[in-house]
Write an enzyme that holds these catalytic residues in place. Structure first.
Site, short mmCIF file in Angstrom:
data_model
loop_
_atom_site.label_atom_id
_atom_site.label_comp_id
_atom_site.label_asym_id
_atom_site.label_seq_id
_atom_site.Cartn_x
_atom_site.Cartn_y
_atom_site.Cartn_z
N GLY A 37 83.70 42.98 25.31
CA GLY A 37 84.56 43.37 24.10
C GLY A 37 85.58 42.08 23.89
N GLN A 81 93.62 38.53 21.43
CA GLN A 81 93.15 37.56 22.51
C GLN A 81 92.72 36.43 21.77
OE1 GLN A 81 90.28 40.51 24.24
NE2 GLN A 81 90.58 39.50 25.98
N CYS A 118 88.65 40.77 32.76
CA CYS A 118 89.12 40.53 31.23
C CYS A 118 89.10 39.02 30.95
CB CYS A 118 90.70 40.91 31.21
SG CYS A 118 91.41 40.83 29.30
N LEU A 119 88.70 38.75 29.60
CA LEU A 119 88.48 37.38 29.33
C LEU A 119 89.85 36.72 29.35
CD1 LEU A 119 85.83 37.78 26.55
CD2 LEU A 119 85.37 36.97 28.70
N HIS A 162 89.90 49.82 27.05
CA HIS A 162 90.29 48.46 27.64
C HIS A 162 90.75 47.60 25.97
CE1 HIS A 162 90.00 44.64 29.79
NE2 HIS A 162 89.93 44.09 28.60
N GLU A 163 90.13 47.73 25.25
CA GLU A 163 90.22 46.93 23.99
C GLU A 163 91.37 47.74 23.11
OE1 GLU A 163 89.05 44.36 24.01
OE2 GLU A 163 87.31 44.72 24.95
N HIS A 210 94.77 46.71 24.74
CA HIS A 210 94.97 45.24 24.26
C HIS A 210 95.75 45.29 22.90
CE1 HIS A 210 93.39 42.20 26.80
NE2 HIS A 210 92.32 42.50 26.66
O1 GNR Z 1 84.08 41.18 29.23
C1 GNR Z 1 84.71 42.09 29.58
N1 GNR Z 1 84.16 42.95 30.48
C2 GNR Z 1 84.68 44.31 30.44
C3 GNR Z 1 84.08 45.06 31.82
C4 GNR Z 1 84.62 46.18 31.99
C5 GNR Z 1 85.41 46.76 31.03
C6 GNR Z 1 86.02 45.96 30.15
C7 GNR Z 1 85.47 44.96 29.99
S1 GNR Z 1 86.17 43.95 28.46
C8 GNR Z 1 86.04 42.30 29.12
C9 GNR Z 1 86.28 41.49 27.97
C10 GNR Z 1 87.58 41.40 27.47
O2 GNR Z 1 88.75 40.99 28.08
N2 GNR Z 1 87.82 42.20 26.23
O3 GNR Z 1 89.34 42.46 25.96
NI NI Z 2 90.35 41.90 27.75
#
Ligand code: GNR
Ligand code: NI
Length: 166
Positions: free
Chosen positions: A47, A52, A91-92, A133-134, A137
């Site tokens: 995601g 980001q 998270c990236l 998660h997104e 953000h």
């Molecule tokens: O790549 C990602 N892997 C992930 C794994 C489990 C739950 C959420 C994520 S999101 C993350 C990419 C990211 O940072 N998205 O904001």
């Molecule tokens: Ni993230």
């Protein structure tokens, strides 16, 4: 299409709230969406939120690398959360770190797709986790804020071995 730079670590923009998109069909928004998808794929993420890549707009993309393809959600609103799942995630924007956190087991999200159509998705498991998660953000919240104490792991990206544990 272009890969954009992913904002990381203590970049202050990650704590800011994103704003509603009111011009979904504009070329700049469509290019941003294309670039977000390309950036997510290059980074092998599941995601990516617009913040980001430094843009405070309520846009997120998700790809679970299954047969469902890429989800593009604009102005998403989680209208229902149900249950809990304890999951490990990363998270990236925080490379090489993984930790357990609590996410809703199921979410129902309303959003617009990239054509401007209203959509509603009922998600569980990894999709619910990724949406949560997104959407976090977009509200200036990162997974670091939600770590269950004692579960943070630092992983060396060269060899995927855990090199230290909090
Ligand atoms: O790549 C990602 N892997 C992930 C794994 C489990 C739950 C959420 C994520 S999101 C993350 C990419 C990211 O940072 N998205 O904001
Ligand atoms: Ni993230």
């Amino acid at each position: 299409m272009a890969v954009r730079q992913i904002r990381q670590e203590d970049d202050e923009i990650l704590k800011k709230k994103s704003r509603t998109v009111d011009n979904i069909k504009d070329e700049r928004i469509q290019t941003l969406i294309d670039d977000m998808i390309e950036t997510m794929h290059k980074a092998e993420g599941v995601g990516l939120a617009a913040v980001q890549v430094g843009v405070l707009k309520k846009i997120l993309v998700i790809d679970l690398y299954d047969d469902k393809g890429v989800y593009v959600l604009i102005n998403p609103e989680i209208i229902k959360e149900k249950g809990e799942q304890e999951v490990q995630e990363g998270c990236l924007s925080f490379p090489n770190r993984y930790a357990n956190i609590i996410r809703p087991a199921e979410v129902i999200v309303e959003a617009y797709d990239r054509e401007g159509n209203k959509i509603k998705i009922k998600a569980k498991e990894l999709l619910a986790q990724a949406i949560s998660h997104e959407v976090d953000h977009l509200n200036g919240i990162v997974f670091i804020d939600k770590i269950i104490p004692g579960t943070l792991e630092y992983v060396d990206s060269e060899n995927t071995n855990t090199i230290s544990k909090e």
